[in-house]
Design a protein around this motif. Structure first.
Motif, short mmCIF file in Angstrom:
data_model
loop_
_atom_site.label_atom_id
_atom_site.label_comp_id
_atom_site.label_asym_id
_atom_site.label_seq_id
_atom_site.Cartn_x
_atom_site.Cartn_y
_atom_site.Cartn_z
N ARG A 1 0.95 -1.26 0.04
CA ARG A 1 -0.07 -0.13 -0.05
C ARG A 1 0.88 1.39 -0.38
O ARG A 1 0.44 2.14 -0.79
N GLU B 2 0.94 4.11 -2.93
CA GLU B 2 0.93 5.69 -2.36
C GLU B 2 2.26 6.48 -2.68
O GLU B 2 1.91 7.72 -3.03
N LYS C 84 2.13 7.53 -6.38
CA LYS C 84 0.93 8.60 -6.71
C LYS C 84 1.46 9.65 -6.28
O LYS C 84 1.21 11.10 -7.01
N LYS C 85 2.14 9.92 -5.16
CA LYS C 85 2.70 11.26 -4.59
C LYS C 85 3.79 11.69 -5.12
O LYS C 85 3.95 12.98 -5.43
#
Length: 324
Positions: A167, A171, A174-175
């Motif tokens: 996870r 994330e 994406k960031k």
């Protein structure tokens, strides 16, 4: 041709990934703990094209600087290295959870620093299935996540580590505008390129000795007649290459080709190899398991028969003197 870094290159799945990358013409940077350790890494040096296209780097997932060195000049990374204990550990949080999470964070940060364009992170079916609140009649797919709190309360530390790491990696991508794809293989069987046996093949090997050792993996009721999802190591490696090479690959992928009960697996082994002693006691469980790997198949993935996987596994067991 571009350079791809494979972490934990000497391992079971990673060795096949290295082999396939070399066969396709890639240059490969493989991270290993000790490049001079012939027992653990000698098989990599014997791969076709290894002499001219494989460079092994001494690196540790907990050593960020060593990862940056290994990834320098790489277009992509396939992150496979993770601690997999063969049995109980004294302090699972310190020995499994924290190294897996810290290691993945270091890999992601090293990718960012070295301007890697794409990362494929190998997670696990155990980052999916350990979720008692998932509706029993609902098909298991990429939307199912293991419940980390449940895992930690029930000593499923490997499952927790994989779920948290996966996870976080998604994330992070994406960031930071980094392309991250994760693949969750099920129980991996199939031929070994290395001589040392891995945790999942211990399970298969022990069935020939009359032992059910599925409890080495964190499935519920692992001594009962539970469903076991299986994928061939070569199909798993191909899935990882598809996830890396296909521009449309995105998010998370479940990677499993066959699901059958333990008793059915033993019956199949008996029919193929009748001269061994097999476990006989599998208390029946009234449970259903329904997986879909449609997302992976839609990427162009296909897989071989379970019979071929088992036959080829036994061949390497015999070759390495693991079966009498």
């Amino acid at each position: 041709m571009e350079i791809v870094c494979v972490t934990g290159a000497g391992g079971y799945v990673a060795s096949w990934v290295v082999k396939e990358l070399l066969a396709k013409g890639y240059f490969v940077h493989g991270t290993v703990r000790n490049p001079a350790d012939e027992k653990k890494n000698g098989h990599l040096k014997k791969l076709k094209h290894a002499e001219e296209k494989l460079h092994l780097f001494k690196a540790d997932m907990l050593d960020y600087a060593s990862l940056c060195t290994a990834m320098d000049g790489c277009t992509g990374v396939v992150h496979i290295a993770t601690p997999v204990p063969a049995g109980k550990v004294a302090d699972p949080q310190a020995e499994m959870l924290e190294p897996a999470i810290t290691g993945t964070r270091n890999v992601m940060n090293a990718c960012l620093k070295t301007k890697v364009k794409k990362v494929v992170v190998v997670s696990s079916v155990l980052a999916i299935v350990a979720n008692p609140s998932w509706p029993k009649n609902q098909v298991t797919d990429e939307n199912r996540w293991s419940d980390v709190e449940f895992c930690m309360k029930n000593d499923k530390w490997y499952s927790a580590a994989k779920a948290i790491s996966e996870r976080e990696a998604l994330e992070f991508g994406k960031k930071n505008n980094l392309k991250v794809v994760t693949v969750c293989p099920s129980v991996v069987f199939g031929p070994m390129l290395q001589s040392t046996i891995c945790t999942t093949n211990i399970i298969l090997l022990n069935l020939f000795k009359g032992e059910n050792s599925l409890n080495l993996i964190e499935f519920d009721n692992a001594q009962d007649d539970i469903y076991i999802p299986i994928v061939d190591v070569r199909d798993c490696a191909n899935a990882l290459l598809l996830a890396y090479e296909k521009p449309e690959a995105d998010g998370r992928y479940l990677c499993s080709s066959h699901v059958l009960k333990m008793k059915a697996l033993v019956e199949l082994l008996k029919s193929l190899f009748p001269h061994y002693i097999y476990p006989t006691d599998f208390p029946a469980l009234d449970e259903k398991l329904n997986y879909t790997c449609e997302k992976m198949v839609n990427l162009g993935w296909n897989y071989m028969s379970l019979e071929k996987t088992l036959v080829d596994s036994v061949e390497t067991f015999q070759k390495n003197g693991l079966l009498s």
